[in-house]
Enzyme design. Structure first.
Site, PDB file in Angstrom:
ATOM      1  N   CYS A 143       0.809  -1.221   0.000  1.00  0.00           N
ATOM      2  CA  CYS A 143       0.000   0.000   0.000  1.00  0.00           C
ATOM      3  C   CYS A 143       0.844   1.272   0.000  1.00  0.00           C
ATOM      4  CB  CYS A 143      -0.938  -0.005   1.199  1.00  0.00           C
ATOM      5  SG  CYS A 143      -2.051  -1.426   1.190  1.00  0.00           S
ATOM      6  N   HIS A 187      -1.603   8.094   6.577  1.00  0.00           N
ATOM      7  CA  HIS A 187      -2.013   6.819   5.985  1.00  0.00           C
ATOM      8  C   HIS A 187      -3.423   6.489   6.459  1.00  0.00           C
ATOM      9  CE1 HIS A 187      -1.457   3.042   3.975  1.00  0.00           C
ATOM     10  NE2 HIS A 187      -1.617   2.341   5.082  1.00  0.00           N
ATOM     11  N   GLU A 232       0.419   5.479  14.093  1.00  0.00           N
ATOM     12  CA  GLU A 232       0.862   6.592  13.243  1.00  0.00           C
ATOM     13  C   GLU A 232       0.757   7.922  13.982  1.00  0.00           C
ATOM     14  OE1 GLU A 232       0.172   8.512   8.789  1.00  0.00           O
ATOM     15  OE2 GLU A 232      -1.233   6.989   9.536  1.00  0.00           O
ATOM     16  N   LYS A 243      -8.735   8.786   3.249  1.00  0.00           N
ATOM     17  CA  LYS A 243      -9.303   7.442   3.092  1.00  0.00           C
ATOM     18  C   LYS A 243     -10.694   7.341   3.711  1.00  0.00           C
ATOM     19  CE  LYS A 243      -5.044   4.658   2.791  1.00  0.00           C
ATOM     20  NZ  LYS A 243      -3.989   5.666   3.028  1.00  0.00           N
ATOM     21  N   HIS A 283      -9.615   2.730   0.834  1.00  0.00           N
ATOM     22  CA  HIS A 283      -8.184   2.430   0.713  1.00  0.00           C
ATOM     23  C   HIS A 283      -7.905   1.878  -0.678  1.00  0.00           C
ATOM     24  CE1 HIS A 283      -4.182   1.451   1.479  1.00  0.00           C
ATOM     25  NE2 HIS A 283      -4.278   0.656   2.528  1.00  0.00           N
ATOM     26  N   PHE A 310       1.934  -3.601   3.937  1.00  0.00           N
ATOM     27  CA  PHE A 310       2.282  -4.923   4.434  1.00  0.00           C
ATOM     28  C   PHE A 310       3.724  -5.238   4.037  1.00  0.00           C
ATOM     29  CE2 PHE A 310      -2.226  -7.021   4.597  1.00  0.00           C
ATOM     30  CZ  PHE A 310      -2.550  -6.188   5.652  1.00  0.00           C
TER      31      PHE A 310
END
Length: 418
Positions: free
Chosen positions: A167, A307, A318, A339, A344, A405
């Site tokens: 991502c 993010h 975060e 998002k 996403h 990931f």
């Protein structure tokens, strides 16, 4: 070493909020949710039945039948966003353009997963007969071939490859493109990401991981970063594209400059294949390194496009990292997760969030984090998460974060051009 300055001269987007950059931005500033019940397959047996699909998209309006046989949906989206960006930059109007110095870095998280599913279904439902495989199967699924399609369409013969970091892929592509231009290895790079992963396999797979929201009864409020009631992310689809260019080259052709790409950084958690490191050390470091690379002080940052996927672990780690990096200044800047509106977009998330960051500088407006009903108790209530409504403010510097990931972390810094 005397590094070249890098600027943004064109943008293109096709997202759940609209099929152009203008529509995308209008959706963001008006706090529109792109989420709804999935329309393209029967979700009856699925725990997650919602996603952020494209609206009013008809492939036949963009491609003829012959082209569509060769293009997976993600490649279609990539070609659409790149065409808008190239036109926006008026790149092909420059008669002296050296196409051997124009590169393409386009990426995806899943590539042609729609084609992959369809081909395997044909194969297995016809007694495992290999004659049912299409000759276009392989080229439709390989994610790097999008860069090839774009280079062939426009004759761009410069650097051409795909950066894959889950991502964080398209943000990593921006950093890589920035460095190619800085070092004088390219004059222009077409950078983007595309994703078309709202499919039975991908929704089923992420649902099995319990990564997706199951707020099926109320899709519009399902993506709710930082909210106490968040229960996972909402899958999105689409594509974004940016034209990065050396300042020297842009000025030579009198290009419109949206913003400067001031710096960026990439690192890894080296902790867990899917979960973020709770101590946030690598996220702290990637933001610090990006700002150092940009030669910008922490106190100069006005807005962070985070993010912020709406997952229980990721959002908190975060924000804690942001507090470590910025200290007291964290309470003076705006934080938001777009998002909450787009869902996403996986490998394309970073590029559309980079576009949102540049547009925030251009319009001096911070897009909101919608669906904030009750802030998570683990988060500092003194921070400005830009709840539910866009906010006007002076914006000279934006930091954009994306993680993937595998422990991939990427931060990039955009600045007002002057």
């Amino acid at each position: 070493m005397n590094l070249k300055r890098v600027v943004v001269t064109g943008m293109g987007a096709i997202t759940p909020l609209g099929n152009s950059v203008v529509d995308f931005w209008q959706g963001l500033v008006n706090g529109v949710s792109g989420a709804d019940t999935i329309s393209r397959f029967d979700t009856t047996k699925f725990r997650t039945q919602i996603a952020c699909e494209l609206k009013n998209y008809q492939a036949e309006n963009y491609f003829d039948k012959k082209e569509l046989k060769k293009l997976d949906a993600f490649a279609q989206y990539a070609l659409i966003s790149s065409a808008e960006a190239i036109q926006d930059a008026q790149l092909l109007d420059y008669a002296a353009l050296d196409k051997t110095r124009v590169g393409v870095l386009f990426t995806s998280g899943f590539g042609g997963i729609q084609t992959f599913e369809q081909e395997l279904f044909q194969y297995f439902s016809n007694g495992r007969n290999p004659r049912y495989f299409s000759p276009f199967f392989a080229p439709k699924t390989l994610l790097d071939l999008v860069g090839g399609y774009i280079s062939i369409k426009y004759g761009f013969k410069g650097v051409n490859f795909s950066v894959v970091a889950a991502c964080a892929s398209s943000t990593a592509s921006l950093v890589e493109a920035m460095n190619y231009i800085r070092l004088g290895k390219a004059d222009v790079v077409v950078v983007g990401g595309a994703e078309a992963a709202i499919t039975e396999v991908s929704i089923g797979a992420f649902s099995a991981m319990k990564a997706l929201s199951e707020r099926n009864e109320d899709p519009k409020t399902a993506s709710r970063p930082f909210d106490a009631g968040r229960d996972g992310f909402v899958m999105g689809e689409g594509s974004g594209c940016m034209i990065l260019e050396s300042l020297e080259h842009a000025q030579k052709r009198n290009a419109l400059i949206y913003a400067e790409v001031s710096g960026g950084a990439i690192n890894a958690d080296a902790y867990h294949i899917t979960a973020p490191n709770p101590d946030g050390e690598s996220v702290v470091r990637v933001m610090q390194d990006a700002l150092q690379d940009a030669q910008i002080e922490n106190q100069a940052v006005d807005y962070i496009n985070v993010h912020g996927t709406s997952t229980p672990l990721g959002d908190v780690s975060e924000v804690k990292a942001i507090e470590q990096v910025f200290g007291e200044h964290a309470q003076k800047l705006n934080i938001s997760s777009t998002k909450s509106m787009t869902g996403h977009l996986m490998g394309a998330a970073g590029i559309i969030e980079a576009i949102a960051s540049v547009l925030a500088i251009q319009h001096q407006i911070v897009p909101p984090t919608i669906n904030q009903f009750m802030l998570d108790d683990a988060l500092n209530k003194q921070l400005n998460f830009t709840p539910n409504q866009a906010q006007k403010r002076q914006i000279d510097v934006v930091l954009s974060n994306n993680f993937g990931f595998g422990g991939h972390n990427v931060s990039i810094v955009f600045s007002r051009f002057c």
